[in-house]
Each structure stands twice: as structure tokens, then as C-alpha cells.
Design a protein around this motif. Structure first.
Motif, short mmCIF file in Angstrom:
data_model
loop_
_atom_site.label_atom_id
_atom_site.label_comp_id
_atom_site.label_asym_id
_atom_site.label_seq_id
_atom_site.Cartn_x
_atom_site.Cartn_y
_atom_site.Cartn_z
N VAL A 4 0.74 -1.24 0.00
CA VAL A 4 -0.05 0.00 0.07
C VAL A 4 0.89 1.39 -0.07
O VAL A 4 1.97 1.13 0.86
CB VAL A 4 -0.86 0.22 1.05
N SER A 5 0.58 2.21 -0.79
CA SER A 5 1.44 3.41 -0.97
C SER A 5 0.51 4.72 -1.18
O SER A 5 -0.84 4.45 -1.83
CB SER A 5 2.40 3.10 -2.25
N PHE A 6 1.12 5.68 -1.03
CA PHE A 6 0.41 6.86 -1.55
C PHE A 6 1.49 7.75 -2.09
O PHE A 6 2.29 8.35 -1.68
CB PHE A 6 -0.39 7.69 -0.40
N ALA A 7 0.98 8.57 -3.16
CA ALA A 7 1.73 9.48 -3.83
C ALA A 7 1.60 11.06 -3.57
O ALA A 7 2.17 11.80 -3.92
CB ALA A 7 1.99 9.21 -5.31
N GLU A 8 0.34 11.30 -3.06
CA GLU A 8 0.20 12.52 -2.28
C GLU A 8 -0.37 12.46 -1.13
O GLU A 8 -1.06 11.47 -0.67
CB GLU A 8 -0.87 13.39 -3.60
N PHE A 9 -0.60 13.80 -0.18
CA PHE A 9 -1.16 13.55 0.93
C PHE A 9 -2.78 13.86 0.82
O PHE A 9 -3.34 14.57 -0.30
CB PHE A 9 -0.72 14.92 1.90
N GLY A 10 -3.64 13.38 1.60
CA GLY A 10 -4.88 13.49 1.55
C GLY A 10 -5.80 12.35 2.18
O GLY A 10 -5.35 11.81 3.14
N GLY A 11 -7.19 12.26 1.62
CA GLY A 11 -7.99 11.27 2.37
C GLY A 11 -7.62 9.96 2.14
O GLY A 11 -6.61 9.64 1.11
N PRO A 12 -8.30 9.08 2.64
CA PRO A 12 -8.08 7.48 2.28
C PRO A 12 -7.99 7.17 0.99
O PRO A 12 -7.45 6.18 0.75
CB PRO A 12 -9.39 6.99 3.09
N ASP A 13 -8.78 8.08 -0.08
CA ASP A 13 -8.66 7.64 -1.37
C ASP A 13 -7.34 7.63 -2.16
O ASP A 13 -7.19 7.32 -3.23
CB ASP A 13 -9.77 8.54 -2.28
N ARG A 47 -0.61 10.27 6.44
CA ARG A 47 -1.16 9.91 4.99
C ARG A 47 -1.80 11.53 4.66
O ARG A 47 -1.83 11.96 3.64
CB ARG A 47 -2.03 8.98 5.11
N GLU A 48 -2.52 12.05 5.73
CA GLU A 48 -3.21 13.40 5.82
C GLU A 48 -2.19 14.49 5.71
O GLU A 48 -2.54 15.36 5.16
CB GLU A 48 -3.97 13.39 6.90
N GLY A 49 -0.85 14.17 5.91
CA GLY A 49 0.28 15.24 5.75
C GLY A 49 0.47 15.93 7.07
O GLY A 49 1.11 17.08 7.04
N GLN A 50 -0.07 15.63 8.01
CA GLN A 50 0.28 16.11 9.38
C GLN A 50 1.79 16.02 9.84
O GLN A 50 2.40 14.98 9.35
CB GLN A 50 -0.46 15.47 10.60
N VAL A 51 2.51 16.85 10.23
CA VAL A 51 3.75 17.13 10.25
C VAL A 51 4.09 16.35 11.95
O VAL A 51 3.99 17.12 12.76
CB VAL A 51 4.37 18.68 10.25
N LEU A 52 4.88 15.14 11.53
CA LEU A 52 5.03 14.55 13.20
C LEU A 52 6.67 14.41 12.85
O LEU A 52 7.09 13.44 12.25
CB LEU A 52 4.49 13.15 13.06
N GLY A 53 7.29 14.87 13.81
CA GLY A 53 8.66 15.23 13.55
C GLY A 53 9.50 13.90 13.58
O GLY A 53 10.56 13.65 12.95
N ALA A 54 8.72 12.76 14.19
CA ALA A 54 9.68 11.25 14.48
C ALA A 54 9.41 10.59 13.19
O ALA A 54 10.03 9.44 13.18
CB ALA A 54 9.15 10.66 15.71
N HIS A 55 8.43 11.24 12.25
CA HIS A 55 8.10 10.22 11.02
C HIS A 55 8.06 11.28 9.96
O HIS A 55 7.20 11.37 9.31
CB HIS A 55 6.95 9.70 11.25
N PRO A 56 9.35 11.62 9.50
CA PRO A 56 9.22 12.41 8.12
C PRO A 56 8.92 11.63 7.14
O PRO A 56 9.03 10.55 7.03
CB PRO A 56 10.86 12.74 8.08
N VAL A 57 8.20 11.92 6.17
CA VAL A 57 7.51 11.29 4.81
C VAL A 57 8.26 12.09 3.55
O VAL A 57 8.09 12.99 3.47
CB VAL A 57 5.98 11.53 4.86
N ARG A 58 8.67 11.13 2.72
CA ARG A 58 8.99 11.45 1.35
C ARG A 58 8.11 10.75 0.57
O ARG A 58 8.03 9.72 0.43
CB ARG A 58 10.45 11.22 1.04
#
Length: 297
Positions: A4-13, A47-58
Motif C-alpha cells: 500500500v502506497s500514496f503519492a500525495e497527501f489526502g484522504g483515504p482515497d 497520510r493526511e500530511g500532518q507534520v510529525l517530527g519523528a516520522h518524516p515522509v517522502r
């Protein structure tokens, strides 16, 4: 393999089930053939794009921290585990058929893969917030949002340490909390008074992010006696927000000890196939969980 992957931040879709190459276990890591993956609130927050310092997302990004499965590749320098061992632990992109773990332990014999996947991050978080809030044997801990995975772990670990727990949850989960040894009451109008009638509160945890920080400070009398894992605005009221993991290997060792002694059991409320990760996120975000949610691979 599928993941399971996501290429943009957003809802579950934005979640997609994609075909990709298997990851490999680097030094100090192992790879497992995943049998089940734990679903945690941090998964949909990222996945929503919340900024959580312990888990940076690329982006694009995989999803998931927790998993159980069978070891099929061992990285350089790893000792004490062999191909074919049944393990559970924490890694990255665990919503997948294969995943690399950075921390793991052998599964207790009494656990199924489905059950084991729900423990790693939950137990680490429970142990961490109990430590950070400074509650001790003989004292009383208030847990707001007590019926989910972390709450279920907190209640049982606290009981094992001689700490009294008052737990708040919805009306359908009151018997569940009592079964875990808590003094239970419902949230909603008048909940502060109901808590006061159950006894003095020495420390409090906010596990649900339901806007109750002011009331928790009022009940404890000191913002330093309150810790939140769910309300990013807590520091504005002098309350610590706990979002950085401690030692996952130590947490897994303690989980194994508690489970084998019969002192910790976190039920799986619902399981989903890997292709239904979006539905699992929707349900997790809605709250009202009793125990854990997992994906079966």
C-alpha cells in the motif's frame, strides 16, 4: 510484491495497492514475509500530511509501522534470529507482502500473527507515556480515550504496576474497561464530575485528542501531570505532547513478558484484507475502537 502506497497527501482515497520490488534487509535489519500489519492512528495522520517530527515522509510513501510475520532475510550483523522464525516488531512500509523491521522479538507461542501485529507501537507508546507522566504504584491515573489499543495496554500495564486507573470511553465500552481492571465512566457532558466521584486523580493521559486538555489539567491540578499523544495543541496549555518513540526493543521484551505471564491481552476488533487499507483508516480515524485493527496479508 504488493504494498500500500500514496503519492500525495489526502484522504483515504489516495491509498493505492501497487506492485513493487521487495525491500532488502540492510545491516542490523531483518526482512519478513508479512502475515499481518497493525493499523495505528499515526498511519492516517502521516497520510493526511500532518507534520510529525519523528516520522518524516517522502513521497511516494509506503504505509505502516507494525507487523508480524516470518523472517526470510537477515541483514549483516544481526544475531539471535534465523530465517523461518515467527516474529513481530516495528519497521517501515509494513502494509505490504514483505517488510524490513528495525526492531523485533520472537512471537509468544500463544499469539496468532493477527494478534501479534497489534502490539509493537501500542506497547511502546503505553510504556512511554506511563513513564513520562510520572505515575507510581499506589497513585491513580486518568486515561481519556481508554478503550483503544494504547488505552488497553496502559490499563493492563498500570494494573501490573499497582496503579489505579480511571478510564473514560463510550457507553458500549464500559464493561470492556472494567474487564481490564479500570474504574470506568463515560465521556460527554458532566464527565469531570463523574471522574471526581471515582476518586482523586494524580496524573492523566489524553489518548483520543478530543479537546479535553483543560479538564485534565483541572483534574490533576498541574499541566506537568498530563501527557497527550493525540492533541498537537497540548503544549499551548503547558501539557507535554509525546510523539517520539523510546526503545522499541525494550518495549517488545516487556510485551513478551507481560503476555507470557497472562498480564496483557489486546483484542483485535476487526481485520481487513490488504486491499481494504482505506477502509481500515476510515474506521481507525472514526475512533470508538475496542482494542486493535489489523490488515491481513
Amino acid at each position: 510484491m504488493r504494498k500500500v502506497s500514496f503519492a500525495e497527501f489526502g484522504g483515504p482515497d489516495v491509498l493505492r495497492l501497487v506492485e513493487t520490488e521487495k525491500p532488502h534487509a540492510g545491516p542490523g535489519r531483518i526482512r519478513i514475509a508479512v502475515r499481518a500489519a497493525g493499523v495505528n492512528p499515526v498511519d492516517w495522520r502521516l497520510r493526511e500530511g500532518q507534520v510529525l517530527g519523528a516520522h518524516p515522509v517522502r513521497l511516494p510513501s509506503g504505509v505502516g509501522l507494525d507487523a508480524s510475520g516470518v523472517v526470510d532475510e537477515v541483514g549483516e550483523g544481526v544475531e539471535g534470529v534465523e530465517i523461518g522464525d515467527r516474529v513481530f516488531g516495528e519497521g517501515t512500509s509494513t502494509y505490504a507482502e514483505f517488510a524490513v523491521l528495525s526492531a523485533w522479538a520472537r512471537m509468544p507461542e500463544e499469539l496468532s500473527f493477527e494478534e501479534a501485529a497489534g502490539y509493537p507501537s501500542v506497547v511502546e507508546t503505553a510504556l512511554r507515556v506511563i513513564r513520562e507522566v510520572g505515575v507510581r504504584s499506589g497513585q491513580t491515573l486518568l486515561v481519556s480515550g481508554a478503550s483503544g489499543g494504547v488505552g488497553s495496554a496502559v490499563l493492563q500495564i498500570a494494573r501490573d504496576r499497582g496503579i489505579t486507573v480511571i478510564g473514560t470511553a463510550g457507553a458500549p465500552n464500559q464493561d470492556y474497561l472494567r474487564g481490564l481492571g479500570a474504574l470506568a465512566t463515560t465521556y460527554g457532558e458532566g464527565w469531570v464530575g463523574r471522574v471526581r466521584r471515582l476518586g482523586r486523580v494524580d496524573a492523566a493521559l489524553d489518548l483520543a485528542g478530543s479537546g479535553v486538555i483543560r479538564e485534565l489539567v483541572e483534574l490533576t491540578g498541574d499541566p506537568r501531570k498530563v501527557v497527550s499523544i493525540a492533541d498537537l495543541n497540548a503544549p499551548r496549555l503547558g501539557v507535554r505532547f509525546s510523539g517520539t518513540a523510546g526503545s522499541v526493543p525494550e518495549a517488545l521484551a516487556e510485551a513478551v513478558d507481560l503476555i507470557t505471564r497472562g498480564r496483557l491481552h489486546i483484542p483485535v476488533e476487526k481485520s481487513y484484507p490488504l486491499a481494504e487499507a482505506a477502509a481500515a483508516h476510515i474506521d481507525s480515524r472514526a475512533g470508538h475502537t475496542r482494542g486493535r485493527r489489523v490488515l491481513l496479508v
